[in-house]
Each structure stands twice: as structure tokens, then as C-alpha cells.
Design a protein around this motif. Structure first.
Motif, mmCIF file in Angstrom:
data_model
loop_
_atom_site.group_PDB
_atom_site.id
_atom_site.type_symbol
_atom_site.label_atom_id
_atom_site.label_comp_id
_atom_site.label_asym_id
_atom_site.label_seq_id
_atom_site.Cartn_x
_atom_site.Cartn_y
_atom_site.Cartn_z
ATOM 1 N N THR A 152 0.857 -1.187 0.000
ATOM 2 C CA THR A 152 0.000 0.000 0.000
ATOM 3 C C THR A 152 0.894 1.238 0.000
ATOM 4 N N MET A 153 0.471 2.225 -0.752
ATOM 5 C CA MET A 153 1.177 3.516 -0.754
ATOM 6 C C MET A 153 0.124 4.599 -0.688
ATOM 7 N N ASN A 154 0.388 5.602 0.093
ATOM 8 C CA ASN A 154 -0.505 6.752 0.140
ATOM 9 C C ASN A 154 0.325 8.016 -0.064
ATOM 10 N N PHE A 155 0.061 8.683 -1.194
ATOM 11 C CA PHE A 155 0.701 9.973 -1.463
ATOM 12 C C PHE A 155 -0.413 11.022 -1.507
ATOM 13 N N SER A 156 -0.668 11.649 -0.384
ATOM 14 C CA SER A 156 -1.696 12.684 -0.344
ATOM 15 C C SER A 156 -1.065 14.021 0.002
ATOM 16 N N GLN A 157 -1.538 15.044 -0.646
ATOM 17 C CA GLN A 157 -1.005 16.381 -0.413
ATOM 18 C C GLN A 157 -2.123 17.374 -0.730
ATOM 19 N N TYR A 158 -2.508 18.120 0.284
ATOM 20 C CA TYR A 158 -3.579 19.104 0.102
ATOM 21 C C TYR A 158 -3.052 20.197 -0.825
ATOM 22 N N SER A 159 -3.666 20.313 -1.973
ATOM 23 C CA SER A 159 -3.151 21.218 -3.004
ATOM 24 C C SER A 159 -3.309 22.682 -2.620
ATOM 25 N N ARG A 160 -2.261 23.451 -2.865
ATOM 26 C CA ARG A 160 -2.332 24.898 -2.670
ATOM 27 C C ARG A 160 -3.368 25.519 -3.605
ATOM 28 N N LYS A 161 -3.709 24.765 -4.666
ATOM 29 C CA LYS A 161 -4.639 25.290 -5.666
ATOM 30 C C LYS A 161 -6.075 24.848 -5.405
ATOM 31 N N TYR A 162 -6.292 24.071 -4.328
ATOM 32 C CA TYR A 162 -7.630 23.511 -4.099
ATOM 33 C C TYR A 162 -8.655 24.610 -3.802
ATOM 34 N N ASN A 163 -8.232 25.627 -3.095
ATOM 35 C CA ASN A 163 -9.158 26.730 -2.802
ATOM 36 C C ASN A 163 -9.619 27.448 -4.070
ATOM 37 N N ASP A 164 -8.714 27.556 -5.040
ATOM 38 C CA ASP A 164 -9.096 28.130 -6.337
ATOM 39 C C ASP A 164 -10.180 27.273 -6.991
ATOM 40 N N LEU A 165 -10.003 25.976 -6.895
ATOM 41 C CA LEU A 165 -10.996 25.056 -7.462
ATOM 42 C C LEU A 165 -12.343 25.256 -6.782
ATOM 43 N N LEU A 166 -12.331 25.319 -5.449
ATOM 44 C CA LEU A 166 -13.574 25.510 -4.700
ATOM 45 C C LEU A 166 -14.221 26.844 -5.066
ATOM 46 N N ALA A 167 -13.379 27.821 -5.466
ATOM 47 C CA ALA A 167 -13.895 29.145 -5.837
ATOM 48 C C ALA A 167 -14.383 29.186 -7.287
ATOM 49 N N GLY A 168 -14.388 28.015 -7.949
ATOM 50 C CA GLY A 168 -14.958 27.948 -9.293
ATOM 51 C C GLY A 168 -13.954 28.060 -10.425
ATOM 52 N N LYS A 169 -12.669 28.237 -10.087
ATOM 53 C CA LYS A 169 -11.648 28.282 -11.142
ATOM 54 C C LYS A 169 -11.173 26.863 -11.481
ATOM 55 N N THR A 170 -10.370 26.740 -12.524
ATOM 56 C CA THR A 170 -9.776 25.443 -12.842
ATOM 57 C C THR A 170 -8.268 25.591 -12.951
ATOM 58 N N PRO A 171 -7.556 25.460 -11.835
ATOM 59 C CA PRO A 171 -6.091 25.553 -11.889
ATOM 60 C C PRO A 171 -5.519 24.442 -12.789
ATOM 61 N N ASN A 172 -4.335 24.717 -13.355
ATOM 62 C CA ASN A 172 -3.693 23.746 -14.267
ATOM 63 C C ASN A 172 -3.700 22.322 -13.728
ATOM 64 N N VAL A 173 -3.444 22.190 -12.427
ATOM 65 C CA VAL A 173 -3.268 20.871 -11.834
ATOM 66 C C VAL A 173 -4.576 20.084 -11.783
ATOM 67 N N PHE A 174 -5.707 20.762 -11.980
ATOM 68 C CA PHE A 174 -7.011 20.087 -12.028
ATOM 69 C C PHE A 174 -7.667 20.233 -13.408
ATOM 70 N N SER A 175 -6.852 20.512 -14.403
ATOM 71 C CA SER A 175 -7.391 20.819 -15.733
ATOM 72 C C SER A 175 -7.129 19.689 -16.731
ATOM 73 N N ASP A 176 -8.128 19.369 -17.550
ATOM 74 C CA ASP A 176 -7.937 18.368 -18.618
ATOM 75 C C ASP A 176 -7.076 18.950 -19.739
ATOM 76 N N GLU A 177 -7.169 20.264 -19.908
ATOM 77 C CA GLU A 177 -6.384 20.926 -20.946
ATOM 78 C C GLU A 177 -4.888 20.860 -20.616
ATOM 79 N N PHE A 178 -4.570 20.912 -19.324
ATOM 80 C CA PHE A 178 -3.165 20.895 -18.904
ATOM 81 C C PHE A 178 -2.715 19.518 -18.399
ATOM 82 N N SER A 179 -3.533 18.488 -18.682
ATOM 83 C CA SER A 179 -3.177 17.098 -18.307
ATOM 84 C C SER A 179 -2.895 16.967 -16.809
#
Lengths: 327, 327
Positions: A146-173
Motif C-alpha cells: 500500500t502507498m498513500n501519497f496525499s497532499q492538500y493542493s495549494r490550488k484547491y481553494n481556487d478550485l472551490l472558488a470555481g476556477k480550474t487551476p492547471n493541476v485540475f485541468s484536462d487541458e493541462f493534463s
């Protein structure tokens, strides 16, 4: 001396510039950013001689032997193709590329121009990774990983605010698997080869991108569960359970802080890391280039291909689609 | 006073006899085993008054109000049906039954004879389980859950020697999921309700039984990875990752030794367990019986059904077949 130009002034490029300082035979001589101010600031901070706003300009400069590309995932392909075409040794940040079609095209250019391409895979060259590798026999046969690599993204708040940061974007893989899961996949493929089956179950955004997930890799006689999350965190842990004992490792993103071997009683077998993770990988890249170690180079390319195969099969299993796949 | 007869003299029955000693309103008065010597030895060791070699004989005895059935999994159904038909309150060891067909038939008998049936589920009544439940709000919303219940089986060497111990047998409804995974499934269903999707990927024996596996339960907004292994071991761990923090718990089979809450810094919120795990469950069973707490009883039956639904869906997903399913 391998003279490197860095592309992009993000945090990852800062780490590269810091990590390269301890690498004999390599020197960061240039920084490229479309934003001239950013390039100049970076150059000043890291004592880099040359600044470029124009990527093509940097590629034409004969004072540069190699480029490091620390850009959003989906841009890796275009930038690496151009670098290899210009016969600059290319170091690509992980995840290497979006898919196998890009890999095939990139390798073709690399072969044509006889220019080497490397992945900045920080986890495989770590001294504590060698420690794990060297102690697998003590717990063999392996029965569960078992491996667990979890890291609360610095960009997660942007996502919650309705934006799509690169790290959560299909356009940016983007996504948790290619961003964090890639460490575990690299380790699994390096230590145990290719799995028989690949199943990825993920929590996905409307654009199909995974914010977290559980990747199951099955092998003969055992399986591995690789968990990653970008909207929560935990003390990341690698557990390799064998019939004769268990190995525990504590990774933080791209470091491995401790390794514990338990074959009846627990023994700390950690080695102290002398450098940050990038330094180890860069030292190995310099060695491969200078010694023209074709065998290791081929092995690394094979590892890159295998990892990308696993990532693509996992994405297919979960229905995660990158814009780059449609090209 | 609820007077209990124990069926079977295995290790689990020893634990029951020990655990019941601390339960006010309950007394173990009988032991049944086809092996008279074993029954007598057990009776002497645990100061039990009555011994039976014949199960039906024990069920006819008016001095007995309830039976505890600590037999191999596939025998639960037959023994529980007989007990309920004889109007003896029935406490079944986990896993409750092999499948939902058995559950429906058993509940029918229980309703007809107006006799209650309970599961010896040790994990839900533990004080530290309440601690976890009470602190979920502190880390909410939950975003990733991992649980690892691994225990190297005492019977694994028999398996390697070519035998098929009950715990690895399709005839006896064995396997890692129903034996160890059931703890995690009970916790998940209790804390979060029924999952949207259930995927089980397992390392399986030729008889289809799982020796280890990775169960993924998906919920709205998060997922859980439940790992179990009977041919390797590790420091078992429950990790509940939320947006605001993380809860870590260390379970050993049916205990929870520590609970750590991390919402910025780590805080030990463990409560010390006064009793072994069975005692807590038995105290609650006695309370439900004495107070005729129909609401809690119905809730427990619903929990049992939900857990069995998850286990059966998981088995179907992996292709794990019990002989009991073909009846």
C-alpha cells in the motif's frame, strides 16, 4: 560542463536551480520566461547568467547544452520536441508526457537528432529507495503493498472558488494520479516490473480529472493499492508486506524520510539524505551523459514508457480524458 | 439474567467466555462440543456448569436463554436457524452469514418465533469507535479513507503445505474479506452509510477464495480503500482524511488502540479501553434485550444487512464463490 537553461520560473524551477548547485559537471546558466521581470528576478536570486523571454532564442544559443522544462504537464511535449530538434539535451519534469503517442513522437526526434532526453524523476535515485530495494529479499515473497501519497493542493481553494487551476485541468493534463500517484507507479514498475492488471477508481471533477483515487495494480501472488489525494492529507506511508516481514517508508512528495524493516522486530534502516531529491537525479543524469552510459539510458527510457503505459491504462480505466489525447 | 450456551470450543469461544465475565446480566452456563473431552475441559477452565455433546439437546434445555455460535462461517446459518426455531436468543460470530438468501431466511424465523438475533461485531461498540465518530465533524468533509487490516494467518502454513483450512475454504465461506475486511466494512457502513459503488480486487486461490485484496467503496465526494491480507502483516491503520484534518487510528483485529486527531497539530484523543472488545458488544446486547430497545435492534439488523450486501457485492465483483451460494 553541462550548461542548462531553465524554462519557467515556478516553484519547481526554483527547486531545480537549488538542487543543481550541488551537482558537479552541471551549471544553470540561463532562465527563460515570457515575463522579463520574472526571468530577471529568478536570474538574480539564483545567480544565473543569461535571461531569455523567447524560448526559440534560448534554444539557438550555443552557450546552452541542455534545457530543463518545468512547465504545466500538457506543455511538456511541445517544448521537449523543440529542444530535442535544436539538439539540446532535455530534462522533463514529471509526469513525463500526456500519453504514449507523444512519447513515440518525442523518442523519434531524440533518435533522429541523437540527443538524450531525461525525466526529473526524483524518487528512483534517492538513497532510501536503494535501501528499500536492497531489503526486499529480507521480507520476500511480497504479498501486499500500500502507498498513500496525499497532499492538500495549494490550488484547491481556487478550485472551490470555481476556477480550474492547471493541476485540475484536462487541458493541462492534470490530476492526482499523474501529479502524486506517479511516484508510486515509478516505484512499483522499478521494483516489480509491469503489473498484470490496472484498475483506477477515482473521485472525478466534471471535466473527468481525478482529485483523488485508488489505483490497484495486480501482480502474480500479490497486489498493490496506490492511493492519492489532492484535497486531503495524511502522513504518507509506503508499506511493503511480505511473508517474512514488512518494510515501512515515510515519503513526503518526492523524499523518503524513514525506512523501517520489521522481520520480528523493527529496525530503522534509514540512510540520511545528504542532498534534496533533485540533486540525486541530476548527478545520475550527468553521469549517464558523461560516461555515455547507453545501457542505463535505454533502461531509463523503458522505465518512462512503462510508467506512462500504467498511467494511461489507469486513466482509461477511470475514464479520465486529457485534451492532449484528442490531438 | 441471560443464560448463555456456547457452541464450539475454539479460540473465539474462549474469548467470549472471558469477555462475558464482565457483563452484568449475562452468564455463560453451558458449553456444547461434539467432543465430550473438549467440552469438559472448556467447562472446567471457564467454570461453566453444563456440558452438551448434542446441539439439539442444549437447545431443548430450559436453563438456557441464548446461544453464542463461534463456528466456521458456513455453519452459522444452520446453527442459528435451529437456535431461533427453539426460541433461543442467538449471538452469531462475524461474518454474520454467507449471503443475503441466508439472511432473509434467518430473519423470517426470527420474526416468526419473536426471538432476537445479534452479531458479535466487536468493532462498532468500542469506546474508541465512538471517539472517531464524535470527531468526524472536526475534519469534515471527508475526502479519502484508507484502512489496512492485515494479519498473518496461523493457518497459512497449512495452506502452503497443500491443505485447505476452513478460513481459506469456499465450503466454509472463508477468505480475507469476510474474515478481516468485515471490520472495515462495518465501520464504513456505520459511519457513512451505503457506498455508491463497490469494487473488490483480490489475490485469489484456485477455489476463488481471496487471500488478500483491495476493496474500493465510492461515496459522493470521496472514496475508501480497504486492504486486507492473511499472508502478510503490518501495523494496521485507519486513516480518515478530510479537508480540515486527518484522523488516524491503530486497530489490531477487533481493538482500536489509539486515535490521533490532526487538525494542524496532532492530538492523542484515545480513550483507554476498560474491557476486551467482546465485553462492550455483549453489554450493549444485554441492554437491548433488557430494555426491549426495538429501535436499536432494528438498526442493528439493518447494519447487518447493509454489511452483508457490501460483502456479497464485493465477492461478486472479484468472482469469489462460496458453496453456500449454490444452495
Amino acid at each position: 560542463m553541462i550548461k542548462v537553461g531553465i524554462v519557467g520560473t515556478g516553484m519547481i524551477s526554483e527547486l531545480f536551480a537549488e538542487g543543481a548547485k550541488f551537482v558537479e559537471g552541471m551549471e544553470v546558466v540561463a532562465i527563460q520566461s515570457r515575463d522579463e521581470m520574472k526571468a530577471k528576478e529568478f536570474a538574480k536570486k539564483h545567480k544565473v547568467e543569461l535571461t531569455f523571454t523567447d524560448y526559440e532564442g534560448m534554444l539557438k544559443d550555443v552557450r546552452i547544452d541542455a534545457v530543463y522544462i518545468g512547465l504545466p504537464n500538457s506543455l511538456h511535449f511541445e517544448y521537449a520536441c523543440k529542444a530535442l530538434s535544436a539538439k539540446k539535451i532535455t530534462i522533463l519534469e514529471k509526469p513525463f508526457l500526456s500519453n504514449l503517442k507523444e512519447l513515440d513522437a518525442l523518442i523519434d526526434i531524440s533518435e533522429e537528432t541523437r540527443t538524450m532526453v531525461f525525466e526529473m524523476n526524483r524518487v528512483l535515485c534517492l538513497p532510501n529507495t536503494h535501501v528499500i530495494r536492497d531489503h526486499l529479499e529480507d521480507i520476500a515473497p511480497v504479498r501486499m503493498i500500500t502507498m498513500n501519497f496525499s497532499q492538500y493542493s495549494r490550488k484547491y481553494n481556487d478550485l472551490l472558488a470555481g476556477k480550474t487551476p492547471n493541476v485540475f485541468s484536462d487541458e493541462f493534463s492534470g490530476g492526482a494520479l499523474v501529479d502524486l500517484g506517479v511516484y508510486g507507479v515509478h516505484l512499483m514498475v522499478d521494483l516489480f516490473g509491469m503489473p498484470n492488471n490496472i484498475t483506477y477508481i477515482a473521485s472525478q471533477l466534471p471535466n473527468s480529472i481525478d482529485i483523488s483515487g485508488n489505483l490497484t495494480l495486480t501482480y502474480d501472488g500479490f497486489l498493490a493499492s496506490l492511493v492519492q489525494s489532492k484535497n486531503s492529507r495524511c502522513d504518507n506511508r509506503i508499506t511493503i508486506q511480505g511473508e517474512k516481514g514488512t518494510i515501512y517508508a515515510s515519503p513526503t512528495a518526492s523524499r523518503i524520510d524513514t525506512v523501517i524493516l520489521d522481520v520480528g522486530e523493527k529496525k530503522d534502516i534509514t540512510v540520511t539524505h545528504e542532498y534534496e531529491s533533485m540533486t540525486y537525479t541530476l548527478k545520475e543524469i550527468v553521469r549517464v551523459i558523461n560516461e555515455k552510459d547507453e545501457e542505463t539510458y535505454r533502461k531509463q527510457l523503458k522505465q518512462i514508457r512503462n510508467v506512462l503505459e500504467v498511467l494511461c491504462a489507469a486513466r482509461q480505466s477511470a475514464g479520465i480524458k486529457f485534451t492532449a489525447d484528442q490531438k
